[in-house]
Design an enzyme around this catalytic site. Structure first.
Site, short mmCIF file in Angstrom:
data_model
loop_
_atom_site.label_atom_id
_atom_site.label_comp_id
_atom_site.label_asym_id
_atom_site.label_seq_id
_atom_site.Cartn_x
_atom_site.Cartn_y
_atom_site.Cartn_z
N LYS A 22 0.83 -1.21 0.00
CA LYS A 22 0.00 0.00 0.00
C LYS A 22 0.87 1.26 0.00
O LYS A 22 0.60 2.21 -0.74
CB LYS A 22 -0.92 0.01 1.23
CG LYS A 22 -1.85 1.21 1.27
CD LYS A 22 -2.40 1.50 2.66
CE LYS A 22 -1.40 2.18 3.54
NZ LYS A 22 -2.01 2.84 4.73
N ASN A 23 1.91 1.27 0.83
CA ASN A 23 2.73 2.47 0.97
C ASN A 23 3.56 2.76 -0.27
O ASN A 23 4.05 3.88 -0.44
CB ASN A 23 3.63 2.37 2.19
CG ASN A 23 2.85 2.51 3.49
OD1 ASN A 23 1.71 2.98 3.49
ND2 ASN A 23 3.45 2.10 4.59
N ARG A 93 -4.08 10.55 4.86
CA ARG A 93 -2.99 11.52 4.89
C ARG A 93 -2.19 11.51 3.59
O ARG A 93 -1.65 12.54 3.17
CB ARG A 93 -2.09 11.21 6.08
CG ARG A 93 -0.95 12.16 6.29
CD ARG A 93 -0.37 12.01 7.68
NE ARG A 93 -1.29 12.51 8.69
CZ ARG A 93 -1.32 13.77 9.11
NH1 ARG A 93 -0.51 14.66 8.58
NH2 ARG A 93 -2.16 14.14 10.04
N CYS A 117 -4.18 8.34 10.07
CA CYS A 117 -4.00 7.82 11.42
C CYS A 117 -3.62 8.93 12.39
O CYS A 117 -2.83 9.80 12.05
CB CYS A 117 -2.89 6.76 11.44
SG CYS A 117 -3.32 5.20 10.67
N ASP A 306 6.64 1.00 11.42
CA ASP A 306 5.41 0.26 11.13
C ASP A 306 5.44 -1.18 11.63
O ASP A 306 4.44 -1.89 11.53
CB ASP A 306 5.12 0.27 9.62
CG ASP A 306 4.47 1.56 9.17
OD1 ASP A 306 4.07 2.37 10.04
OD2 ASP A 306 4.36 1.78 7.95
N ILE A 328 10.24 7.84 15.62
CA ILE A 328 9.67 8.43 14.41
C ILE A 328 8.43 9.26 14.71
O ILE A 328 8.34 10.43 14.33
CB ILE A 328 9.33 7.33 13.38
CG1 ILE A 328 10.56 6.47 13.08
CG2 ILE A 328 8.79 7.97 12.09
CD1 ILE A 328 11.70 7.21 12.42
#
Length: 420
Positions: A22-23, A93, A117, A306, A328
């Site tokens: 997805k990213n 986002r 998120c 993640d 992060i």
């Protein structure tokens, strides 16, 4: 609203096919805005964020068509709208990633300040500062970023104050159509950055240095895409590997890339897992409880943020005490109170979690707070002594394609249920 009911106690065993990332897919789909010809993307996961992106591209005037369940055609040759509206951007986002391509292609972009998120500020000022250095006139009006540029953007040397994945992606896409050479220093090095660069190169862009902290982009006058396949999802891969380790199972992840997960695989081996890899597969076997492993998140190639929540769950049941340090994002320990409800022994001190392993967890009704936190709660449910209900799983649906079906195929007892 949907929830997961999880009954623990079954080791995960078997093969699981990993979906496209997805990213990586989100910026790659946005990059179609730069192309004057239709582009066909394959290995695209039909997740909520992806479907929102397709809808957003359609509102900008692009033609989109699913050719099969993982192949998507985007024709942005005749886009005629430069405004990304709040009703779509508020849910995702990554919508900010239309800013660079729209500005570079159309000379005008209006993008609502983003949502997504709730795991920290994730400021967009790095995107704005970089585009201003390339000659854009940018203001914020009524909650919208309004960017304009007469003629082409101009190449510039841009130093990123902090490492930003979406910032690097936005500026790289904008620079691809700029006049002159753009150098992005302190660029993000994630595999998804490399995948986007390779996609842009396939369209005719001139980019070197992807995967290092210095990107050099020589702008071209136009880009023409054809076909591109999105990389496998390294975070989905890591999530299944951790789930197998926690349940003391034996699984093989197919259609994945071991080279994108070196930090995660190293930590799993440190925890006691036996790992074997091939060009596009990873096999994990765990025959005893995990050993506690310290984790410190940092930009790639270090340990990915993640995967922090999933490793937190593994450490909750591990032998010994571990520290988990999150560098992060702030607010990324929201899964901790939920794990504590299940019996976890975790103490928080600022951005550090001190995790003392316990012998077992008890099932409970818990609430997902963000995408990766929800995955960690599902993993906890897979080993809990009594049933677990994970609420608000719309978070997990944003990033995992049919996670319950894949877990069921590995032997897990997990069902999707309707709740009030």
């Amino acid at each position: 609203m949907d929830a997961f009911k999880v009954i623990g106690g079954k080791p995960l065993r078997g093969d699981v096919v990993i979906s496209g990332a997805k990213n990586a897919a989100l910026p790659i789909l946005m990059s179609a805005l730069l192309s004057k010809t239709p582009v066909v993307f394959s290995n695209v996961p039909q997740l909520n964020d992806i479907l929102t992106t397709v809808k957003l591209l359609g509102q900008l005037g692009a033609k989109t068509k699913w050719l099969n369940e993982e192949k998507l055609m985007i024709d942005a040759s005749s886009i005629d709208v430069c405004r990304a509206p709040y009703d779509l951007v508020k849910t995702m986002r990554a919508s900010i990633l239309v800013l660079g391509p729209l500005l570079a292609r159309m000379g005008h972009a209006e993008v609502s300040l983003p949502g997504g998120c709730a795991i920290g500020a994730r400021p967009v000022n790095l995107h704005i500062q970089g585009l201003k250095l390339m000659g854009a006139d940018i203001t914020v009006e009524d909650g919208y970023i309004v960017a304009k540029k007469q003629g082409r953007l101009t190449g510039a040397t841009i130093f990123m104050d902090t490492v930003s994945v979406t910032g690097t992606e936005n500026l790289m896409m904008a620079a691809a159509l700029a006049e002159g050479i753009t150098i992005i220093e302190n660029a993000a090095r994630e595999p998804e950055i490399v995948d986007l660069a390779n996609c842009l190169i396939s369209m005719g862009a001139k980019i070197t240095g992807a995967g290092t902290d210095t990107l050099t982009i020589e702008g071209v006058s136009e880009l023409c895409g054809k076909e591109y396949s999105v990389m496998p999802d390294r975070i989905e891969t890591g999530t299944f590997l951790v789930a197998a380790a926690v349940t003391q199972g034996h699984i093989k992840c197919l259609n994945t890339d071991p080279s994108s997960l070196e930090a995660v695989l190293s930590k799993l081996q440190e925890a006691g897992a036996t790992i074997t890899t091939g060009d596009d597969w990873i096999e994990l076997e765990m025959s005893a409880p995990a050993k506690a492993v310290n984790v410190r998140t940092a930009p790639h190639p270090a340990f990915p943020t993640d995967m922090q929540a999933q490793f937190m769950t593994m450490n909750v049941l591990a032998e010994g005490t571990a520290t988990v340090i999150e560098t992060i994002f702030e607010n990324r320990f929201m899964h901790v109170p939920e794990l504590q409800r299940m019996g976890a022994d975790i103490a928080l001190e600022g951005n550090t979690a001190i995790v003392k392993g316990v012998a077992s967890l008890n099932g409970a009704q818990v609430m997902a707070t963000d995408l990766r936190a929800s995955a960690s709660l599902v993993i906890a449910g897979l080993v809990a002594k009594s049933p677990t209900q994970v609420d608000r799983i719309y978070h997990i649906d944003r990033g995992y394609l049919c996670i319950e079906g894949k877990l069921q195929s590995l032997g897990a007892d997990i069902t999707r249920i309707k709740v009030d």
